[in-house]
Design a protein around this motif. Structure first.
Motif, PDB file in Angstrom:
ATOM      1  N   HIS A 192      -5.251  30.931  86.270  1.00  0.00           N
ATOM      2  CA  HIS A 192      -4.436  29.767  86.400  1.00  0.00           C
ATOM      3  C   HIS A 192      -2.854  29.848  86.755  1.00  0.00           C
ATOM      4  N   ARG A 193      -2.282  29.167  87.127  1.00  0.00           N
ATOM      5  CA  ARG A 193      -0.683  29.311  87.512  1.00  0.00           C
ATOM      6  C   ARG A 193      -0.203  27.780  87.307  1.00  0.00           C
ATOM      7  N   VAL A 194       0.953  27.780  86.930  1.00  0.00           N
ATOM      8  CA  VAL A 194       1.548  26.456  86.724  1.00  0.00           C
ATOM      9  C   VAL A 194       2.670  26.296  87.806  1.00  0.00           C
ATOM     10  N   PHE A 195       3.072  25.470  88.431  1.00  0.00           N
ATOM     11  CA  PHE A 195       4.016  25.023  89.443  1.00  0.00           C
ATOM     12  C   PHE A 195       4.487  23.776  89.490  1.00  0.00           C
ATOM     13  N   ARG A 196       5.773  23.303  90.140  1.00  0.00           N
ATOM     14  CA  ARG A 196       6.078  22.005  90.040  1.00  0.00           C
ATOM     15  C   ARG A 196       6.288  21.687  91.421  1.00  0.00           C
ATOM     16  N   LEU A 197       6.261  20.144  91.685  1.00  0.00           N
ATOM     17  CA  LEU A 197       6.611  19.525  92.717  1.00  0.00           C
ATOM     18  C   LEU A 197       7.209  18.222  92.281  1.00  0.00           C
ATOM     19  N   ASP A 198       8.346  18.032  93.269  1.00  0.00           N
ATOM     20  CA  ASP A 198       9.083  16.667  92.688  1.00  0.00           C
ATOM     21  C   ASP A 198       9.326  16.378  91.363  1.00  0.00           C
ATOM     22  N   GLY A 199       9.536  17.786  90.577  1.00  0.00           N
ATOM     23  CA  GLY A 199       9.706  17.719  89.110  1.00  0.00           C
ATOM     24  C   GLY A 199       8.480  17.482  88.290  1.00  0.00           C
ATOM     25  N   MET A 200       7.271  17.460  88.844  1.00  0.00           N
ATOM     26  CA  MET A 200       6.258  17.327  87.989  1.00  0.00           C
ATOM     27  C   MET A 200       5.300  18.548  87.913  1.00  0.00           C
ATOM     28  N   PRO A 201       4.930  18.762  86.845  1.00  0.00           N
ATOM     29  CA  PRO A 201       3.883  20.059  86.621  1.00  0.00           C
ATOM     30  C   PRO A 201       2.579  19.860  87.003  1.00  0.00           C
ATOM     31  N   LEU A 202       2.165  21.113  87.890  1.00  0.00           N
ATOM     32  CA  LEU A 202       0.808  20.909  88.406  1.00  0.00           C
ATOM     33  C   LEU A 202       0.057  22.191  87.908  1.00  0.00           C
ATOM     34  N   ILE A 203      -1.192  22.309  87.563  1.00  0.00           N
ATOM     35  CA  ILE A 203      -1.797  23.410  87.143  1.00  0.00           C
ATOM     36  C   ILE A 203      -2.803  23.594  88.034  1.00  0.00           C
ATOM     37  N   SER A 204      -2.984  25.040  88.830  1.00  0.00           N
ATOM     38  CA  SER A 204      -3.757  25.451  89.594  1.00  0.00           C
ATOM     39  C   SER A 204      -4.846  26.324  88.865  1.00  0.00           C
ATOM     40  N   VAL A 205      -6.102  26.031  89.142  1.00  0.00           N
ATOM     41  CA  VAL A 205      -7.212  26.729  88.259  1.00  0.00           C
ATOM     42  C   VAL A 205      -8.375  27.247  88.926  1.00  0.00           C
ATOM     43  N   VAL A 208     -23.174  33.122  88.641  1.00  0.00           N
ATOM     44  CA  VAL A 208     -22.130  32.640  89.475  1.00  0.00           C
ATOM     45  C   VAL A 208     -22.455  32.462  90.879  1.00  0.00           C
ATOM     46  N   VAL A 209     -22.583  31.269  91.435  1.00  0.00           N
ATOM     47  CA  VAL A 209     -23.200  31.080  92.745  1.00  0.00           C
ATOM     48  C   VAL A 209     -21.581  30.428  93.635  1.00  0.00           C
ATOM     49  N   ALA A 210     -20.686  30.088  92.984  1.00  0.00           N
ATOM     50  CA  ALA A 210     -19.749  29.571  93.901  1.00  0.00           C
ATOM     51  C   ALA A 210     -18.380  29.713  92.703  1.00  0.00           C
ATOM     52  N   TYR A 211     -17.357  29.196  93.394  1.00  0.00           N
ATOM     53  CA  TYR A 211     -15.946  29.007  92.706  1.00  0.00           C
ATOM     54  C   TYR A 211     -15.281  27.639  92.982  1.00  0.00           C
ATOM     55  N   LEU A 212     -14.946  27.050  92.055  1.00  0.00           N
ATOM     56  CA  LEU A 212     -14.146  25.913  92.156  1.00  0.00           C
ATOM     57  C   LEU A 212     -12.756  26.116  92.023  1.00  0.00           C
ATOM     58  N   GLU A 213     -11.706  25.741  92.882  1.00  0.00           N
ATOM     59  CA  GLU A 213     -10.304  25.703  92.775  1.00  0.00           C
ATOM     60  C   GLU A 213     -10.023  24.374  92.808  1.00  0.00           C
ATOM     61  N   GLY A 214      -8.889  23.978  91.582  1.00  0.00           N
ATOM     62  CA  GLY A 214      -8.633  22.891  91.895  1.00  0.00           C
ATOM     63  C   GLY A 214      -7.040  22.802  91.228  1.00  0.00           C
ATOM     64  N   VAL A 215      -6.592  21.543  91.768  1.00  0.00           N
ATOM     65  CA  VAL A 215      -5.040  21.424  91.064  1.00  0.00           C
ATOM     66  C   VAL A 215      -5.067  20.356  90.436  1.00  0.00           C
ATOM     67  N   PHE A 216      -4.662  20.099  89.140  1.00  0.00           N
ATOM     68  CA  PHE A 216      -4.747  19.312  88.290  1.00  0.00           C
ATOM     69  C   PHE A 216      -3.100  18.953  87.897  1.00  0.00           C
ATOM     70  N   ALA A 217      -2.754  17.587  88.487  1.00  0.00           N
ATOM     71  CA  ALA A 217      -1.656  17.050  88.143  1.00  0.00           C
ATOM     72  C   ALA A 217      -1.451  16.276  86.809  1.00  0.00           C
ATOM     73  N   ILE A 218      -0.575  16.969  86.109  1.00  0.00           N
ATOM     74  CA  ILE A 218      -0.198  16.340  84.757  1.00  0.00           C
ATOM     75  C   ILE A 218       0.211  14.830  84.874  1.00  0.00           C
ATOM     76  N   SER A 219       0.009  13.869  84.065  1.00  0.00           N
ATOM     77  CA  SER A 219       0.448  12.595  84.164  1.00  0.00           C
ATOM     78  C   SER A 219       1.841  12.438  83.519  1.00  0.00           C
ATOM     79  N   GLU A 220       2.569  11.565  84.143  1.00  0.00           N
ATOM     80  CA  GLU A 220       3.971  11.381  83.486  1.00  0.00           C
ATOM     81  C   GLU A 220       4.062  11.063  81.923  1.00  0.00           C
ATOM     82  N   ALA A 221       3.029  10.474  81.600  1.00  0.00           N
ATOM     83  CA  ALA A 221       2.745   9.935  80.215  1.00  0.00           C
ATOM     84  C   ALA A 221       2.594  10.955  79.225  1.00  0.00           C
TER      85      ALA A 221
END
Length: 433
Positions: free
Chosen positions: A127-140, A151-164
């Motif tokens: 995983h890695r953490v990056f920011r867009l418009d000041g808000m953190p996102l996690i790519s995993v 293992v038959v496939a891989y899921l790559e997702g970007v999770f946006a942490i909510s402001e709350a």
């Protein structure tokens, strides 16, 4: 200052640790969601051959819909997937989904499209953490497994942490950091009086020991003077003059302490010189002068027995050296002679010339400077002599041939400045506490 420094360090460490914990907490939820999708899509993943792209796309859209606020409010409070890609084991994309309601989704897609898939190793949380418009996102990146845990496939997702969630994490972190700082401050406030009390005891003991040392210094200096000229005023005058020149030159406090001790005891070795030589009214012959010169080595032997006086060796051992190497006992020249000894040599001769002795009257200021000038570059350091001439008028006006009690008071003020002020500061703080 130490308390503030410790608070800043601990607060920084705490902030970093809590931030990492918050990221790990979100990452655990993201990996859990990936595992849930893997189970939900198990029937598709277990089919022979390559996973069916259209079926996986439909399953991905259905799974993402169940993570809406209406279906999983607890997960949504933490954040949501805004971008998902599924790859087969050959790194070929077979399904993708982007949340068009997420405002900076175009920037997310651009960033993810620019990066190639990196396959995680077994038991690796990639995983890695990056920011867009000041808000953190996690790519995993997480593996998708079939019924046989293959293992038959891989899921790559970007999770946006909510402001709350970000705000809650920031509040919790600030509270914890404030607590850490408060604990450090309270501990410091409790320990401060104890530390000051212990330092005060140490300072009083050190002050008493220093007073004893200074008294010994005074007794030794007086004993030398009584043997030599029946007065200890010379020791006071020449020490004060040397200090004035050393301050103008810019010696450090440690060097000043060494100079003061050495100046006051510069002739301590004369205790070991026979009276018939020491008190001879006329000029010494060659043999007598050879004996007289041994007062330097005798002085070094005397102060060498005291650890506290050990740093006086520069002046005691070098005050008869000359800049051209014609002095004694070692014939050192130039800067081979310590600067404190070169400073003292000028003050010593100036005082000897301007003082009344049993065998001579004091020289005038002009005569004295003329004699000093004749020794420029041979007896005296030219740079130091130039500097001394700027303070010589004041030395002559206030110190020449003086023998009253103000000399002792003046030297006492100098000793206070260079030996005792730090301890008095500690004691005053203890009294305030």
């Amino acid at each position: 200052m130490a308390t503030c420094a410790i608070s800043i360090v601990l607060a920084s460490v705490t902030w970093i640790n809590l931030r990492d914990i918050a990221v790990e907490r979100v990452l655990d939820r993201v990996l859990l969601a990936s595992s849930q999708f893997s189970r939900q899509a198990r029937e598709i993943l277990d089919r022979p051959g390559l996973p069916d792209p259209s079926s996986l796309q439909h399953e991905l859209e259905a799974f993402t819909a169940t993570r809406s606020p209406h279906h999983d409010s607890s997960f949504n409070q933490m954040g949501r997937f805004v971008y998902v890609r599924i790859y087969d084991t050959g790194a070929r994309r077979i399904a993708s989904l982007a949340d068009s309601t997420y405002e900076p989704i175009a920037a997310v897609e651009l960033r993810m499209e620019a990066s190639a898939l990196r396959v995680p190793q077994p038991d690796e949380n990639l995983h890695r953490v990056f920011r867009l418009d000041g808000m953190p996102l996690i790519s995993v990146v997480a593996p998708l497994t079939g019924g046989k845990d293959e293992v038959v496939a891989y899921l790559e997702g970007v999770f946006a942490i909510s402001e709350a969630a970000v705000a809650a994490a920031r509040r919790d972190t600030l509270k914890t950091v404030a607590g850490v700082i408060a604990i450090v401050m309270v501990t410091a406030l409790v320990l401060y009086p104890v530390i000051i009390n212990l330092l005060g005891r140490l300072a009083r003991t050190s002050r008493s020991l220093l007073d004893s040392h200074m008294e010994t210094l005074n007794v030794l200096g007086s004993a030398i003077a009584k043997r030599d000229s029946d007065t200890d005023a010379h020791n006071y005058r020449v020490t004060i003059m040397a200090v004035n020149l050393a301050e103008a030159f810019g010696l450090t406090a440690r060097e000043m302490r060494s100079l003061i001790k050495g100046a006051f005891l510069h002739d301590v070795g004369k205790i070991g010189i026979p009276d018939d030589i020491l008190h001879k009214p006329g000029r010494l012959d060659t043999a007598e002068f050879s004996v007289m010169k041994t007062h330097v080595t005798k002085g070094l032997e005397i102060i060498g027995r005291s650890q506290w006086l050990n740093d006086a060796v520069e002046v005691v051992g070098g005050h008869h050296e000359k800049i051209d190497g014609s002095g004694y006992p070692d014939g050192r020249s130039g800067t081979d002679t310590p600067v404190s000894a070169r400073i003292f040599a000028i003050a010593d001769v100036f005082d000897a010339l301007t003082s009344k002795r049993p065998y001579k009257e004091p020289f005038s200021y002009e005569e004295t400077l003329s004699i000093l000038e004749k020794g420029r570059g041979t007896h005296f350091d030219a740079e130091l002599l130039d500097l001394f001439e700027t303070i010589a008028p004041d030395c002559y006006a206030h110190l020449a041939n003086r023998e009253d009690s103000t000399l002792k008071t003046h030297l006492g003020d100098i000793a206070q400045k260079y030996f005792m002020d730090d301890m008095d500061t500690i004691l005053s703080r203890e009294d305030a506490v």
